[in-house]
Scaffold this motif. Sequence first.
Motif, PDB file in Angstrom:
ATOM      1  N   GLY A 146       0.786  -1.225   0.000  1.00 28.80           N
ATOM      2  CA  GLY A 146       0.000   0.000   0.000  1.00 28.80           C
ATOM      3  C   GLY A 146       0.814   1.268   0.000  1.00 28.80           C
ATOM      4  N   PHE A 147       2.147   1.142   0.041  1.00 25.31           N
ATOM      5  CA  PHE A 147       2.986   2.340   0.113  1.00 25.31           C
ATOM      6  C   PHE A 147       2.755   3.247  -1.096  1.00 25.31           C
ATOM      7  CE2 PHE A 147       6.923   4.606  -0.837  1.00 25.31           C
ATOM      8  CZ  PHE A 147       7.191   5.219   0.365  1.00 25.31           C
ATOM      9  N   LEU A 148       2.684   2.655  -2.295  1.00 25.23           N
ATOM     10  CA  LEU A 148       2.496   3.469  -3.489  1.00 25.23           C
ATOM     11  C   LEU A 148       1.147   4.173  -3.503  1.00 25.23           C
ATOM     12  CD1 LEU A 148       5.055   1.966  -4.473  1.00 25.23           C
ATOM     13  CD2 LEU A 148       4.019   1.918  -6.746  1.00 25.23           C
ATOM     14  N   SER A 149       0.166   3.621  -2.793  1.00 24.53           N
ATOM     15  CA  SER A 149      -1.164   4.228  -2.808  1.00 24.53           C
ATOM     16  C   SER A 149      -1.207   5.549  -2.061  1.00 24.53           C
ATOM     17  CB  SER A 149      -2.192   3.262  -2.206  1.00 24.53           C
ATOM     18  OG  SER A 149      -2.081   3.201  -0.796  1.00 24.53           O
ATOM     19  N   VAL A 150      -0.214   5.810  -1.203  1.00 21.95           N
ATOM     20  CA  VAL A 150      -0.205   7.059  -0.441  1.00 21.95           C
ATOM     21  C   VAL A 150       1.013   7.919  -0.763  1.00 21.95           C
ATOM     22  CG1 VAL A 150      -1.542   6.059   1.453  1.00 21.95           C
ATOM     23  CG2 VAL A 150       0.952   6.001   1.558  1.00 21.95           C
ATOM     24  N   THR A 151       1.800   7.519  -1.767  1.00 21.21           N
ATOM     25  CA  THR A 151       3.042   8.214  -2.081  1.00 21.21           C
ATOM     26  C   THR A 151       3.029   8.667  -3.531  1.00 21.21           C
ATOM     27  OG1 THR A 151       4.200   6.803  -0.499  1.00 21.21           O
ATOM     28  CG2 THR A 151       5.552   8.050  -2.027  1.00 21.21           C
ATOM     29  N   GLY A 152       3.353   9.926  -3.760  1.00 23.26           N
ATOM     30  CA  GLY A 152       3.346  10.480  -5.100  1.00 23.26           C
ATOM     31  C   GLY A 152       2.328  11.592  -5.213  1.00 23.26           C
ATOM     32  N   LEU A 153       1.953  11.885  -6.437  1.00 21.67           N
ATOM     33  CA  LEU A 153       0.960  12.917  -6.714  1.00 21.67           C
ATOM     34  C   LEU A 153      -0.407  12.274  -6.924  1.00 21.67           C
ATOM     35  CD1 LEU A 153       3.108  15.046  -9.168  1.00 21.67           C
ATOM     36  CD2 LEU A 153       2.572  15.579  -6.779  1.00 21.67           C
ATOM     37  N   PRO A 154      -1.475  13.047  -6.826  1.00 20.35           N
ATOM     38  CA  PRO A 154      -2.818  12.457  -6.939  1.00 20.35           C
ATOM     39  C   PRO A 154      -3.015  11.574  -8.165  1.00 20.35           C
ATOM     40  CG  PRO A 154      -2.985  14.723  -6.193  1.00 20.35           C
ATOM     41  CD  PRO A 154      -1.536  14.492  -6.510  1.00 20.35           C
ATOM     42  N   ASP A 155      -2.424  11.953  -9.290  1.00 16.16           N
ATOM     43  CA  ASP A 155      -2.607  11.173 -10.512  1.00 16.16           C
ATOM     44  C   ASP A 155      -1.379  10.355 -10.888  1.00 16.16           C
ATOM     45  OD1 ASP A 155      -1.020  13.314 -11.064  1.00 16.16           O
ATOM     46  OD2 ASP A 155      -1.971  13.838 -12.967  1.00 16.16           O
ATOM     47  N   ALA A 156      -0.393  10.268  -9.988  1.00  9.99           N
ATOM     48  CA  ALA A 156       0.843   9.558 -10.330  1.00  9.99           C
ATOM     49  C   ALA A 156       1.501   9.003  -9.073  1.00  9.99           C
ATOM     50  CB  ALA A 156       1.803  10.493 -11.061  1.00  9.99           C
ATOM     51  N   PRO A 157       1.291   7.720  -8.771  1.00  8.54           N
ATOM     52  CA  PRO A 157       1.990   7.128  -7.634  1.00  8.54           C
ATOM     53  C   PRO A 157       3.493   7.113  -7.873  1.00  8.54           C
ATOM     54  CG  PRO A 157       0.920   5.426  -8.950  1.00  8.54           C
ATOM     55  CD  PRO A 157       0.454   6.742  -9.483  1.00  8.54           C
ATOM     56  N   ALA A 158       4.269   7.137  -6.792  1.00 11.22           N
ATOM     57  CA  ALA A 158       5.724   7.152  -6.911  1.00 11.22           C
ATOM     58  C   ALA A 158       6.333   6.210  -5.894  1.00 11.22           C
ATOM     59  CB  ALA A 158       6.258   8.568  -6.704  1.00 11.22           C
ATOM     60  N   LYS A 159       7.332   5.469  -6.314  1.00 14.41           N
ATOM     61  CA  LYS A 159       8.035   4.615  -5.369  1.00 14.41           C
ATOM     62  C   LYS A 159       9.057   5.430  -4.592  1.00 14.41           C
ATOM     63  CE  LYS A 159      12.032   2.533  -7.652  1.00 14.41           C
ATOM     64  NZ  LYS A 159      12.841   2.795  -6.486  1.00 14.41           N
ATOM     65  N   ALA A 160       9.481   4.922  -3.453  1.00 13.99           N
ATOM     66  CA  ALA A 160      10.551   5.576  -2.700  1.00 13.99           C
ATOM     67  C   ALA A 160      11.837   5.510  -3.504  1.00 13.99           C
ATOM     68  CB  ALA A 160      10.731   4.895  -1.349  1.00 13.99           C
ATOM     69  N   GLY A 161      12.694   6.503  -3.330  1.00 12.84           N
ATOM     70  CA  GLY A 161      13.924   6.570  -4.095  1.00 12.84           C
ATOM     71  C   GLY A 161      15.015   5.652  -3.612  1.00 12.84           C
ATOM     72  N   PRO A 220      -4.751  10.833   1.092  1.00 10.13           N
ATOM     73  CA  PRO A 220      -4.502  11.001  -0.348  1.00 10.13           C
ATOM     74  C   PRO A 220      -3.015  11.155  -0.634  1.00 10.13           C
ATOM     75  CG  PRO A 220      -5.221  13.068   0.587  1.00 10.13           C
ATOM     76  CD  PRO A 220      -5.310  12.052   1.696  1.00 10.13           C
ATOM     77  N   ARG A 221      -2.637  10.884  -1.884  1.00 11.99           N
ATOM     78  CA  ARG A 221      -1.265  11.173  -2.304  1.00 11.99           C
ATOM     79  C   ARG A 221      -1.104  12.680  -2.429  1.00 11.99           C
ATOM     80  NH1 ARG A 221      -2.215   6.605  -5.722  1.00 11.99           N
ATOM     81  NH2 ARG A 221      -2.730   8.006  -7.454  1.00 11.99           N
ATOM     82  N   ALA A 222      -0.076  13.206  -1.773  1.00 12.19           N
ATOM     83  CA  ALA A 222       0.094  14.658  -1.720  1.00 12.19           C
ATOM     84  C   ALA A 222       1.508  15.089  -2.079  1.00 12.19           C
ATOM     85  CB  ALA A 222      -0.274  15.162  -0.324  1.00 12.19           C
ATOM     86  N   GLY A 223       2.222  14.260  -2.841  1.00 14.55           N
ATOM     87  CA  GLY A 223       3.589  14.613  -3.200  1.00 14.55           C
ATOM     88  C   GLY A 223       4.458  14.736  -1.966  1.00 14.55           C
ATOM     89  N   ALA A 224       5.259  15.787  -1.894  1.00 13.44           N
ATOM     90  CA  ALA A 224       6.103  16.021  -0.716  1.00 13.44           C
ATOM     91  C   ALA A 224       5.378  16.800   0.367  1.00 13.44           C
ATOM     92  CB  ALA A 224       7.377  16.765  -1.123  1.00 13.44           C
ATOM     93  N   ALA A 225       4.131  17.172   0.107  1.00 18.75           N
ATOM     94  CA  ALA A 225       3.343  17.856   1.125  1.00 18.75           C
ATOM     95  C   ALA A 225       2.738  16.838   2.085  1.00 18.75           C
ATOM     96  CB  ALA A 225       2.235  18.680   0.459  1.00 18.75           C
ATOM     97  N   HIS A 226       2.140  17.348   3.163  1.00 19.79           N
ATOM     98  CA  HIS A 226       1.450  16.480   4.115  1.00 19.79           C
ATOM     99  C   HIS A 226      -0.012  16.408   3.714  1.00 19.79           C
ATOM    100  CE1 HIS A 226       0.079  14.668   7.839  1.00 19.79           C
ATOM    101  NE2 HIS A 226       1.344  14.555   8.238  1.00 19.79           N
ATOM    102  N   ALA A 227      -0.570  15.206   3.771  1.00 26.70           N
ATOM    103  CA  ALA A 227      -1.944  15.028   3.315  1.00 26.70           C
ATOM    104  C   ALA A 227      -2.956  15.702   4.235  1.00 26.70           C
ATOM    105  CB  ALA A 227      -2.266  13.540   3.200  1.00 26.70           C
ATOM    106  N   THR A 228      -2.623  15.881   5.521  1.00 30.68           N
ATOM    107  CA  THR A 228      -3.622  16.350   6.484  1.00 30.68           C
ATOM    108  C   THR A 228      -3.174  17.536   7.326  1.00 30.68           C
ATOM    109  OG1 THR A 228      -2.868  14.713   8.106  1.00 30.68           O
ATOM    110  CG2 THR A 228      -4.672  14.061   6.643  1.00 30.68           C
TER     111      THR A 228
END
Length: 392
Positions: A146-161, A220-228
Motif C-alpha cells: 500500500g505504500f504506493l497508494s499514499v506516495t506520489g501525486l494524486p494522478d501519479a503514484p511514486a516509489k521511494a527513491g 490522499p497522495r500529496a507529493g512532498a506535502a502532508h496530506a492532512t
Amino acid sequence: MRPLDGITVVTLEHAIAAPFCTRQLADLGARVIKIERPLTGDFARAYDERVRGLASHFVWTNRSKESLTLDVKHAEAQVILARLLEHADVLVQNLAPGAAARLGLAYEALREKHPRLIVCDISGYGSDGPYRDKKAYDLLIQSESGFLSVTGLPDAPAKAGCSIADISAGMYAQSNILAALLQRGKSGNGCHIEVSMLESMVEWMSYPLYYAFAGATPPPRAGAAHATIFPYGPFTAGDGKTVMLGLQNEREWQVFCAQVLERPDLASDARFSSNSRRTQARDELRTLIEERFAQLSSEQLIARLDAAQIANARMNDMHEVWEHPQLKARGRWTEVDTPSGPIPALRPPGQVDAFTPRMDAVPALGEHTDAILSELGWDRAAIDRLREAGAV
C-alpha cells in the motif's frame, strides 16, 4: 570488545535485504562469511559501476565481510557447508522460495545437529500462504504493502527513491537475530526466525492503515506535502530553490504569520483559523505564502524560519548530502577499503561510547575462499582440486 565479537554468521545472500542485515551484524563485530557464486558472485555486484567501477548497492551493504565462492549445487558443497555450520552461530539466507530447503539448509533439517544455531530466513511473503512462491522485488512490495497508494501525486503514484522494503526487512532481521542471541544466552538453544518483506513494510504502513480504519477514506497522495497538515511540505523561494517547512500547532501558525510572512492578520483570518480549515483552503493559502516567499532567497527564508523556530529543511541533492555540514561537524564520515581503493563511508547510525563499530574492507569476489577452506581442513592440493572442478 564489540558486542558480537566471537559470533560467526554464515550467509547465502544476494541483493539488499539479507546483505544489509548481515553488514550491520558485521558492524557490531560478527564474523560474516558471505557465500557467493563462483565467477559471478552476488548479482548486486553488477548493478552498476558508480563507485570506482564497483556497484553502489554492493559497497554499501557488504563491507567487513569475508567472501567465499561456492557452487552450492556442486557435490562437494554439502561437505563444505556442513563444516561451516559446525562453527556458525547464525545462518542467514534470502534465496529464492524453497531453495534453502532443497540444499538441506531449512531449520528443521539443521536443528538436531546444530541445536544452538539461529536460522534466519528472509523472503518476500513468508514460507506459506498463497503468495509464498511469488517473486518479490522492492518495488513490488512497495506496491503490495500500500505504500504506493499514499506516495506520489494524486494522478501519479511514486516509489521511494531507495530500497525501503529491503531495508525494513533487513532491519527486522537484524533486530530479531540480536534478540535470538540474547535468548540463546538464557536457554542455550537456537531458533528459527522468519522475516517477510511484506510484513515489514505493512508494519511501516500502520499510520495510513489506521487512518483508513473501518472503511474510512485513506490519506490522499500529496507529493512532498502532508496530506492532512498545512502548511507542511515544499515551498519555492525567490531564487527558485525549494525549502521544506512544517507547522504542528496553532502557536507556530501565529508565529509563522507574524515573523515569517510578516502578516499577523492572517493568524486570525477565519479561512485559516485551524489546521483543518488551512488544509481545506491550502491552494489559496499556498498562493499567499509563495507570494511572500518570492521576495526572499532560500537562505534568507531559512534564516527567517530558524529565527522564528519554525521547522525547516533544505531539499538537498546527493552531492549536497556528501558535503552536509552537520555530518562533517559530527565526524560521521570515515573511509573503508575496496578492491578499487578507499572510499568514504558513513559510520553506523547511533553513537555508543562502549565500543567502536567495525568498518573493514568491501571484499573482492572469493577473496577469502582459500583461507576459509584451509581453516576448515582442506589443504592446498584439495583446494586446487575444488577450484578445477568448479566447486569454488
